[in-house]
Scaffold this motif. Structure first.
Motif, PDB file in Angstrom:
ATOM      1  N   GLU A 187     -29.899 -62.509  63.837  1.00  0.00           N
ATOM      2  CA  GLU A 187     -30.999 -61.556  63.870  1.00  0.00           C
ATOM      3  C   GLU A 187     -31.291 -60.926  62.518  1.00  0.00           C
ATOM      4  OE1 GLU A 187     -30.742 -57.550  65.960  1.00  0.00           O
ATOM      5  OE2 GLU A 187     -31.993 -58.710  67.349  1.00  0.00           O
ATOM      6  N   LYS A 188     -30.267 -60.643  61.727  1.00  0.00           N
ATOM      7  CA  LYS A 188     -30.458 -59.982  60.432  1.00  0.00           C
ATOM      8  C   LYS A 188     -30.174 -60.932  59.273  1.00  0.00           C
ATOM      9  CE  LYS A 188     -29.510 -55.435  62.262  1.00  0.00           C
ATOM     10  NZ  LYS A 188     -28.695 -54.237  62.170  1.00  0.00           N
ATOM     11  N   LEU A 245     -32.406 -51.293  48.914  1.00  0.00           N
ATOM     12  CA  LEU A 245     -31.898 -49.981  48.483  1.00  0.00           C
ATOM     13  C   LEU A 245     -30.399 -49.816  48.727  1.00  0.00           C
ATOM     14  CD1 LEU A 245     -34.811 -47.703  49.691  1.00  0.00           C
ATOM     15  CD2 LEU A 245     -34.341 -48.510  47.374  1.00  0.00           C
ATOM     16  N   ILE A 246     -29.806 -50.676  49.588  1.00  0.00           N
ATOM     17  CA  ILE A 246     -28.406 -50.515  49.953  1.00  0.00           C
ATOM     18  C   ILE A 246     -27.514 -51.624  49.415  1.00  0.00           C
ATOM     19  CG2 ILE A 246     -26.810 -50.401  51.932  1.00  0.00           C
ATOM     20  CD1 ILE A 246     -29.117 -49.086  53.490  1.00  0.00           C
ATOM     21  N   GLN A 247     -27.985 -52.855  49.487  1.00  0.00           N
ATOM     22  CA  GLN A 247     -27.102 -53.979  49.159  1.00  0.00           C
ATOM     23  C   GLN A 247     -27.689 -54.903  48.098  1.00  0.00           C
ATOM     24  OE1 GLN A 247     -26.449 -56.307  52.720  1.00  0.00           O
ATOM     25  NE2 GLN A 247     -28.541 -56.006  53.407  1.00  0.00           N
ATOM     26  N   ASN A 248     -26.780 -55.492  47.326  1.00  0.00           N
ATOM     27  CA  ASN A 248     -27.120 -56.468  46.288  1.00  0.00           C
ATOM     28  C   ASN A 248     -26.369 -57.755  46.627  1.00  0.00           C
ATOM     29  OD1 ASN A 248     -28.082 -57.511  43.782  1.00  0.00           O
ATOM     30  ND2 ASN A 248     -26.126 -56.997  42.843  1.00  0.00           N
ATOM     31  N   GLN A 249     -27.036 -58.903  46.503  1.00  0.00           N
ATOM     32  CA  GLN A 249     -26.392 -60.163  46.858  1.00  0.00           C
ATOM     33  C   GLN A 249     -26.838 -61.262  45.910  1.00  0.00           C
ATOM     34  OE1 GLN A 249     -27.223 -61.321  50.906  1.00  0.00           O
ATOM     35  NE2 GLN A 249     -26.341 -63.333  50.638  1.00  0.00           N
ATOM     36  N   ASN A 252     -33.733 -54.467  58.858  1.00  0.00           N
ATOM     37  CA  ASN A 252     -35.081 -54.456  59.412  1.00  0.00           C
ATOM     38  C   ASN A 252     -35.988 -53.447  58.697  1.00  0.00           C
ATOM     39  OD1 ASN A 252     -37.090 -55.290  61.284  1.00  0.00           O
ATOM     40  ND2 ASN A 252     -36.712 -53.444  62.491  1.00  0.00           N
ATOM     41  N   GLU A 253     -37.161 -53.897  58.336  1.00  0.00           N
ATOM     42  CA  GLU A 253     -38.235 -53.124  57.709  1.00  0.00           C
ATOM     43  C   GLU A 253     -37.952 -52.683  56.274  1.00  0.00           C
ATOM     44  OE1 GLU A 253     -39.867 -50.057  60.219  1.00  0.00           O
ATOM     45  OE2 GLU A 253     -39.841 -51.359  61.973  1.00  0.00           O
ATOM     46  N   HIS A 294     -40.752 -58.437  49.107  1.00  0.00           N
ATOM     47  CA  HIS A 294     -41.276 -58.731  50.434  1.00  0.00           C
ATOM     48  C   HIS A 294     -40.597 -57.834  51.467  1.00  0.00           C
ATOM     49  CE1 HIS A 294     -43.412 -61.294  53.242  1.00  0.00           C
ATOM     50  NE2 HIS A 294     -42.330 -61.347  53.982  1.00  0.00           N
ATOM     51  N   GLN A 295     -41.361 -57.349  52.420  1.00  0.00           N
ATOM     52  CA  GLN A 295     -40.799 -56.544  53.493  1.00  0.00           C
ATOM     53  C   GLN A 295     -40.468 -57.462  54.664  1.00  0.00           C
ATOM     54  OE1 GLN A 295     -43.264 -53.303  54.877  1.00  0.00           O
ATOM     55  NE2 GLN A 295     -41.478 -52.135  55.501  1.00  0.00           N
ATOM     56  N   LEU A 296     -39.233 -57.368  55.176  1.00  0.00           N
ATOM     57  CA  LEU A 296     -38.766 -58.245  56.243  1.00  0.00           C
ATOM     58  C   LEU A 296     -38.607 -57.478  57.554  1.00  0.00           C
ATOM     59  CD1 LEU A 296     -36.052 -60.121  54.201  1.00  0.00           C
ATOM     60  CD2 LEU A 296     -38.295 -60.974  54.850  1.00  0.00           C
ATOM     61  N   TYR A 297     -38.855 -58.191  58.662  1.00  0.00           N
ATOM     62  CA  TYR A 297     -38.783 -57.597  59.993  1.00  0.00           C
ATOM     63  C   TYR A 297     -37.962 -58.491  60.918  1.00  0.00           C
ATOM     64  CZ  TYR A 297     -42.771 -54.890  58.375  1.00  0.00           C
ATOM     65  OH  TYR A 297     -43.596 -54.081  57.666  1.00  0.00           O
TER      66      TYR A 297
END
Length: 104
Positions: free
Chosen positions: A15-16, A47-51, A74-75, A99-102
């Motif tokens: 899902e994510k 804003l939270i994670q770097n990969q 999400n979002e 890009h914004q992901l949902y």
């Protein structure tokens, strides 16, 4: 991504989870185009994670493309930066995307 296709290429569905799919085609003088292999390195962040992105090269017939898996929230807006050098090129290029992901 259908489960059978994901299993064929070792892609984890969830899902994510998402994938970034990139390819390069060279336009030839005769008006045709041809797929080119390339060297890639990239990263994605919010804003939270770097990969860092780990690309898998996939070849199907004359097609060549590169897939990298990543997790997302999400979002959230997701940022991408990829450096790539197509086969035979003297220069490395940088591709940037936001890009914004949902979740469906």
């Amino acid at each position: 991504l259908e489960p059978e296709i994901a299993a064929t290429y070792g892609i984890t569905r969830g899902e994510k989870r998402a994938i970034l799919n990139l390819s390069v085609r060279e336009n030839l003088e005769d008006g045709t185009d041809v797929a080119r292999s390339m060297l890639l390195k990239g990263r994605t962040w919010d804003l939270i994670q770097n990969q860092f992105l780990e690309f898998k090269e996939i070849r199907e017939g004359t097609a060549i493309y590169y897939i990298a898996e990543f997790k997302f929230i999400n979002e959230e807006w997701r940022f991408f930066e990829v450096d790539f050098r197509p086969e035979g090129a003297e220069q490395t290029y940088t591709f940037k995307l936001k890009h914004q992901l949902y979740i469906n």
